[in-house]
Design a protein around this motif. Sequence first.
Motif, PDB file in Angstrom:
ATOM      1  N   THR A   1     -99.707  44.806  55.328  1.00 17.25           N
ATOM      2  CA  THR A   1    -100.182  43.618  54.629  1.00 17.25           C
ATOM      3  C   THR A   1    -100.955  44.002  53.373  1.00 17.25           C
ATOM      4  OG1 THR A   1    -100.296  42.348  56.691  1.00 17.25           O
ATOM      5  CG2 THR A   1    -101.589  41.531  54.836  1.00 17.25           C
ATOM      6  N   ALA A   2    -101.780  45.035  53.481  1.00 16.18           N
ATOM      7  CA  ALA A   2    -102.542  45.496  52.313  1.00 16.18           C
ATOM      8  C   ALA A   2    -101.603  45.951  51.205  1.00 16.18           C
ATOM      9  CB  ALA A   2    -103.480  46.631  52.729  1.00 16.18           C
ATOM     10  N   ARG A   3    -100.554  46.675  51.575  1.00 14.78           N
ATOM     11  CA  ARG A   3     -99.593  47.148  50.579  1.00 14.78           C
ATOM     12  C   ARG A   3     -98.854  45.973  49.948  1.00 14.78           C
ATOM     13  NH1 ARG A   3     -96.513  49.616  53.770  1.00 14.78           N
ATOM     14  NH2 ARG A   3     -97.896  51.418  53.950  1.00 14.78           N
ATOM     15  N   ALA A   4     -98.450  44.996  50.765  1.00 14.54           N
ATOM     16  CA  ALA A   4     -97.691  43.856  50.262  1.00 14.54           C
ATOM     17  C   ALA A   4     -98.522  42.983  49.329  1.00 14.54           C
ATOM     18  CB  ALA A   4     -97.172  43.015  51.432  1.00 14.54           C
ATOM     19  N   LEU A   5     -99.802  42.776  49.663  1.00 14.38           N
ATOM     20  CA  LEU A   5    -100.654  41.886  48.872  1.00 14.38           C
ATOM     21  C   LEU A   5    -101.508  42.630  47.845  1.00 14.38           C
ATOM     22  CD1 LEU A   5    -101.873  39.420  51.659  1.00 14.38           C
ATOM     23  CD2 LEU A   5    -100.038  39.087  49.988  1.00 14.38           C
ATOM     24  N   ARG A   6    -101.368  43.960  47.825  1.00 15.48           N
ATOM     25  CA  ARG A   6    -102.129  44.804  46.886  1.00 15.48           C
ATOM     26  C   ARG A   6    -103.633  44.593  47.047  1.00 15.48           C
ATOM     27  NH1 ARG A   6     -98.732  43.317  41.441  1.00 15.48           N
ATOM     28  NH2 ARG A   6     -96.648  43.783  42.238  1.00 15.48           N
ATOM     29  N   VAL A   7    -104.067  44.672  48.292  1.00 16.33           N
ATOM     30  CA  VAL A   7    -105.494  44.593  48.602  1.00 16.33           C
ATOM     31  C   VAL A   7    -105.865  45.842  49.387  1.00 16.33           C
ATOM     32  CG1 VAL A   7    -105.486  42.075  48.617  1.00 16.33           C
ATOM     33  CG2 VAL A   7    -105.088  43.330  50.765  1.00 16.33           C
TER      34      VAL A   7
ATOM     35  N   GLN B   1     -91.094  38.264  54.017  1.00 13.98           N
ATOM     36  CA  GLN B   1     -91.066  37.937  52.590  1.00 13.98           C
ATOM     37  C   GLN B   1     -92.444  38.077  51.963  1.00 13.98           C
ATOM     38  OE1 GLN B   1     -88.525  34.751  51.308  1.00 13.98           O
ATOM     39  NE2 GLN B   1     -90.106  33.853  50.009  1.00 13.98           N
ATOM     40  N   VAL B   2     -92.449  38.492  50.707  1.00 13.12           N
ATOM     41  CA  VAL B   2     -93.673  38.532  49.905  1.00 13.12           C
ATOM     42  C   VAL B   2     -93.447  37.625  48.703  1.00 13.12           C
ATOM     43  CG1 VAL B   2     -95.250  39.948  48.547  1.00 13.12           C
ATOM     44  CG2 VAL B   2     -94.222  40.875  50.639  1.00 13.12           C
ATOM     45  N   ASP B   3     -94.328  36.636  48.536  1.00 16.09           N
ATOM     46  CA  ASP B   3     -94.228  35.697  47.426  1.00 16.09           C
ATOM     47  C   ASP B   3     -95.208  36.080  46.329  1.00 16.09           C
ATOM     48  OD1 ASP B   3     -92.254  33.683  48.300  1.00 16.09           O
ATOM     49  OD2 ASP B   3     -93.664  33.364  49.935  1.00 16.09           O
ATOM     50  N   VAL B   4     -94.736  35.938  45.088  1.00 13.78           N
ATOM     51  CA  VAL B   4     -95.493  36.380  43.913  1.00 13.78           C
ATOM     52  C   VAL B   4     -95.676  35.210  42.961  1.00 13.78           C
ATOM     53  CG1 VAL B   4     -95.530  38.013  41.982  1.00 13.78           C
ATOM     54  CG2 VAL B   4     -94.497  38.677  44.180  1.00 13.78           C
ATOM     55  N   ASP B   5     -96.879  35.082  42.394  1.00 11.44           N
ATOM     56  CA  ASP B   5     -97.115  33.969  41.468  1.00 11.44           C
ATOM     57  C   ASP B   5     -96.665  34.325  40.060  1.00 11.44           C
ATOM     58  OD1 ASP B   5     -99.123  35.525  40.315  1.00 11.44           O
ATOM     59  OD2 ASP B   5    -100.781  34.341  41.144  1.00 11.44           O
ATOM     60  N   ALA B   6     -96.841  33.406  39.124  1.00 11.28           N
ATOM     61  CA  ALA B   6     -96.353  33.593  37.752  1.00 11.28           C
ATOM     62  C   ALA B   6     -97.070  34.716  37.033  1.00 11.28           C
ATOM     63  CB  ALA B   6     -96.488  32.286  36.969  1.00 11.28           C
ATOM     64  N   GLN B   7     -98.269  35.078  37.490  1.00  7.60           N
ATOM     65  CA  GLN B   7     -99.029  36.164  36.881  1.00  7.60           C
ATOM     66  C   GLN B   7     -98.660  37.524  37.465  1.00  7.60           C
ATOM     67  OE1 GLN B   7    -100.730  33.170  37.968  1.00  7.60           O
ATOM     68  NE2 GLN B   7    -100.217  32.535  35.879  1.00  7.60           N
ATOM     69  N   GLY B   8     -97.738  37.516  38.424  1.00  7.04           N
ATOM     70  CA  GLY B   8     -97.303  38.764  39.032  1.00  7.04           C
ATOM     71  C   GLY B   8     -98.137  39.196  40.218  1.00  7.04           C
ATOM     72  N   ARG B   9     -99.017  38.327  40.701  1.00 11.89           N
ATOM     73  CA  ARG B   9     -99.862  38.676  41.839  1.00 11.89           C
ATOM     74  C   ARG B   9     -99.189  38.274  43.153  1.00 11.89           C
ATOM     75  NH1 ARG B   9    -105.893  36.266  43.539  1.00 11.89           N
ATOM     76  NH2 ARG B   9    -106.056  37.494  45.471  1.00 11.89           N
ATOM     77  N   PRO B  10     -99.086  39.192  44.107  1.00 11.47           N
ATOM     78  CA  PRO B  10     -98.584  38.809  45.427  1.00 11.47           C
ATOM     79  C   PRO B  10     -99.618  37.893  46.097  1.00 11.47           C
ATOM     80  CG  PRO B  10     -98.475  41.194  45.108  1.00 11.47           C
ATOM     81  CD  PRO B  10     -99.330  40.644  44.010  1.00 11.47           C
TER      82      PRO B  10
ATOM     83  N   ALA C   1     -99.013  29.006  41.852  1.00 17.95           N
ATOM     84  CA  ALA C   1     -97.660  28.555  42.144  1.00 17.95           C
ATOM     85  C   ALA C   1     -96.730  29.758  42.271  1.00 17.95           C
ATOM     86  CB  ALA C   1     -97.165  27.618  41.050  1.00 17.95           C
ATOM     87  N   VAL C   2     -95.899  29.759  43.306  1.00 19.16           N
ATOM     88  CA  VAL C   2     -95.019  30.899  43.553  1.00 19.16           C
ATOM     89  C   VAL C   2     -93.878  30.917  42.551  1.00 19.16           C
ATOM     90  CG1 VAL C   2     -93.369  31.883  45.187  1.00 19.16           C
ATOM     91  CG2 VAL C   2     -95.612  31.088  45.988  1.00 19.16           C
ATOM     92  N   ASP C   3     -93.711  32.052  41.908  1.00 16.20           N
ATOM     93  CA  ASP C   3     -92.641  32.225  40.929  1.00 16.20           C
ATOM     94  C   ASP C   3     -91.367  32.761  41.590  1.00 16.20           C
ATOM     95  OD1 ASP C   3     -91.757  32.581  37.954  1.00 16.20           O
ATOM     96  OD2 ASP C   3     -91.385  34.550  38.856  1.00 16.20           O
ATOM     97  N   HIS C   4     -91.529  33.695  42.515  1.00 21.12           N
ATOM     98  CA  HIS C   4     -90.376  34.259  43.215  1.00 21.12           C
ATOM     99  C   HIS C   4     -90.855  34.963  44.478  1.00 21.12           C
ATOM    100  CE1 HIS C   4     -91.839  37.732  40.894  1.00 21.12           C
ATOM    101  NE2 HIS C   4     -91.318  38.469  41.863  1.00 21.12           N
ATOM    102  N   GLY C   5     -89.894  35.315  45.310  1.00 21.75           N
ATOM    103  CA  GLY C   5     -90.206  36.046  46.524  1.00 21.75           C
ATOM    104  C   GLY C   5     -89.170  37.124  46.775  1.00 21.75           C
ATOM    105  N   GLU C   6     -89.585  38.163  47.475  1.00 23.25           N
ATOM    106  CA  GLU C   6     -88.681  39.242  47.872  1.00 23.25           C
ATOM    107  C   GLU C   6     -88.643  39.276  49.397  1.00 23.25           C
ATOM    108  OE1 GLU C   6     -89.788  42.900  46.082  1.00 23.25           O
ATOM    109  OE2 GLU C   6     -89.699  42.122  44.029  1.00 23.25           O
TER     110      GLU C   6
END
Length: 244
Positions: free
Chosen positions: A113-119, A208-217, A174-179
């Motif tokens: 989770t830390a890796r996916a959310l970059r925390v 899935q990991v969702d990313v916002d428009a700023q590129g933040r997971p 707002a979610v821009d995309h997900g992987e």
Amino acid sequence: MRTRPLLADVVRAELRNAIMSGEFPLGSKLPNEEQLRERFSVSRVTLREAVRGLIEDGMVVRQHGSGTYVTHRPALRNFLDTNFSYTEYLESSGVRASKHILSARVVPADDETARALRVEVESGVVEIRRVRTAASRPAIYSEDYIPADIVDPKADRNAFRGSLYRLLAERAHAVDHGEAILVPVVADRKLARVLDVAVGTPLQHLEQVDVDAQGRPVMRSMEWHVPSVVELRVYRRGPGPSVS
């Protein structure tokens, strides 16, 4: 803009609910045309349009000279090439849907989770465990993880009953995309209990990991789908003309 559904759409939704609730079990024959017309008080044209919609949905099949039968196809389809809210999809599908929150709490982020959310590992993230039902049948069990600076497990508990995508958009994420990664699994005791299936039942697991428009997971999601209720599909292009 049409604000009221067509009568055929109403009948189609009612028939879908009857199938999903088990009134018309899988493999059974639908009542004949006259019986259905009397039940819904509609014309033959309207009824046939409604049934044709169910055929297009893959819920029933018409056998010439015999009748219309409920198929073993799933009632709901999730096309993985499009990222959307299950909540909004179920609400618009004509199926009686509900969502049960099993828990919402702050937990320490594990390595994945830390890796996916970059925390940081062990930093606080909000874990939301939910079960979505369709016509009273468990369809999806999910575990979602969102950074604790975006949502609060107590203050936002009621909001968790709706769309998390909508909530993230309201929080300026707002979610821009997900992987996503999709793998087949079988139900262990925990999943069997939550989804009301037998141990060993095949399930479809989506991470899935969702990313916002700023590129933040902003959300890591793990979902377990019951294939007999929700079918996962992918639209694949091409390859088009080939040169020999």
